[in-house]
Design a protein around this motif. Structure first.
Motif, PDB file in Angstrom:
ATOM      1  N   TYR A 113       0.853  -1.174   0.000  1.00  0.00           N
ATOM      2  CA  TYR A 113       0.000   0.000   0.000  1.00  0.00           C
ATOM      3  C   TYR A 113       0.895   1.232   0.000  1.00  0.00           C
ATOM      4  N   GLN A 133      -3.218   6.260  -5.021  1.00  0.00           N
ATOM      5  CA  GLN A 133      -2.928   5.080  -4.223  1.00  0.00           C
ATOM      6  C   GLN A 133      -2.550   3.956  -5.171  1.00  0.00           C
ATOM      7  N   GLU A 149      -3.028  -2.153  -2.178  1.00  0.00           N
ATOM      8  CA  GLU A 149      -4.271  -2.418  -1.444  1.00  0.00           C
ATOM      9  C   GLU A 149      -4.894  -1.099  -0.992  1.00  0.00           C
ATOM     10  N   HIS A 150      -5.576  -0.437  -1.907  1.00  0.00           N
ATOM     11  CA  HIS A 150      -6.027   0.930  -1.667  1.00  0.00           C
ATOM     12  C   HIS A 150      -7.390   1.049  -1.014  1.00  0.00           C
ATOM     13  N   LYS A 151      -8.219   0.004  -1.071  1.00  0.00           N
ATOM     14  CA  LYS A 151      -9.634   0.187  -0.715  1.00  0.00           C
ATOM     15  C   LYS A 151      -9.862   0.500   0.757  1.00  0.00           C
ATOM     16  N   TYR A 152      -9.026  -0.025   1.643  1.00  0.00           N
ATOM     17  CA  TYR A 152      -9.262   0.195   3.068  1.00  0.00           C
ATOM     18  C   TYR A 152      -8.911   1.618   3.497  1.00  0.00           C
ATOM     19  N   LYS A 190      -8.959   4.366   1.496  1.00  0.00           N
ATOM     20  CA  LYS A 190      -9.505   5.407   0.633  1.00  0.00           C
ATOM     21  C   LYS A 190     -10.567   6.279   1.296  1.00  0.00           C
ATOM     22  N   ASP A 235     -10.967  10.482   0.940  1.00  0.00           N
ATOM     23  CA  ASP A 235     -12.086  11.108   0.240  1.00  0.00           C
ATOM     24  C   ASP A 235     -12.799  12.135   1.111  1.00  0.00           C
ATOM     25  N   SER A 295      -4.844   6.533   6.925  1.00  0.00           N
ATOM     26  CA  SER A 295      -5.189   5.699   5.784  1.00  0.00           C
ATOM     27  C   SER A 295      -4.382   4.405   5.808  1.00  0.00           C
ATOM     28  N   THR A 315      -5.507   0.313   6.602  1.00  0.00           N
ATOM     29  CA  THR A 315      -5.106  -0.769   5.714  1.00  0.00           C
ATOM     30  C   THR A 315      -4.362  -1.855   6.478  1.00  0.00           C
ATOM     31  N   ASN A 335      -5.690  -5.766   6.313  1.00  0.00           N
ATOM     32  CA  ASN A 335      -5.028  -6.580   5.305  1.00  0.00           C
ATOM     33  C   ASN A 335      -3.651  -7.003   5.792  1.00  0.00           C
TER      34      ASN A 335
END
Length: 244
Positions: A3, A149, A152-155, A157, A161, A180, A184, A188
């Protein structure tokens, strides 16, 4: 896995990466994914990598080889006349390495998909941030999307935002990037400590911070715990006002 996150606002730029690389639960290693170059008064550059480790390491090595052994007529990231040209040079290096090794790696059943974030500033120009893909093409961060990013960007983000815009101060960007990353890390296992952080304030042409954050770092631990407590308290407050 990986990440990495980079933020560019009017005040400066913040880069943060983890160091974990794994090929299964029993094969976990640590590799640096952030690389920095600084020529005081002239330019400052950070790169972060994700994807196939052999590809990205070869790209960084090629870029450094050209710096260490310059040839007439060949631009390097330290001689390029703009950050756009720096992005082109990195993209060209990505294509060279993909063409050299990509087909053989693919024949072995391995993915060669790789990404590089490159950002910085050159004297006489503004701060710029680019995301370079496996094919060597790239996009640039702008006012509507002031961060990139990779991995593993989803956690991590959602907080970006909600918090980050072009007017966000540098110190807030550092906190947002760390939170952020913390989100993550908690969600993960393929992303892990230690972390590498670099910070550039606008028009200084130097790093205000380049440091490694270990897993026992007291400031990071305090930030992580405070964030967890704040989330729990916020959830409790919301629960108290929820009508079922």
């Amino acid at each position: 896995m990986t990440y990495c996150v980079a933020l560019k606002t009017n005040a400066g730029m913040v880069f943060l990466s983890d160091t974990r690389t794994n090929a299964g639960v029993d094969n976990v290693s640590k590799y640096r994914k952030m690389f920095t170059w600084e020529v005081p008064g002239d330019r400052v550059i950070t790169m972060m990598t994700s994807g196939n480790l052999s590809i990205t390491q070869a790209v960084i090595s090629l870029l450094q080889e050209n710096i260490d052994n310059p040839q007439d007529g060949i631009d390097t990231i330290l001689s390029a006349d703009s950050m756009f040209r720096v992005a082109e040079i990195v993209g060209d290096a990505m294509r060279v390495i993909q063409n050299r090794y990509g087909s053989n790696i693919s024949q072995m059943g391995e993915s060669t998909i790789s990404s590089i974030i490159v950002g910085g500033q050159r004297a006489g120009g503004g701060m710029r941030l680019f995301h370079i893909y496996s094919a060597g093409n790239f996009i640039e961060a702008g006012e509507d999307t002031p961060y990139f990013q990779i991995g593993e960007h989803k956690y991590g983000k959602p907080i970006l935002d909600r918090v980050i815009n072009v007017d966000t101060p540098v110190n807030v960007c550092v906190t947002a990037a760390l939170l952020s990353m913390d989100s993550t890390l908690r969600s993960n296992l393929s992303v892990g400590m230690p972390l590498d952080l670099s910070v550039v304030e606008r028009d200084t042409l130097r790093f205000s911070q380049v440091r490694r954050i270990e897993d026992h770092d007291p400031n990071y631990l305090a930030l992580s715990e405070a964030w967890s407590n704040s989330l729990r308290n916020a959830f409790h407050d919301m629960f108290q006002h929820t009508v079922v």
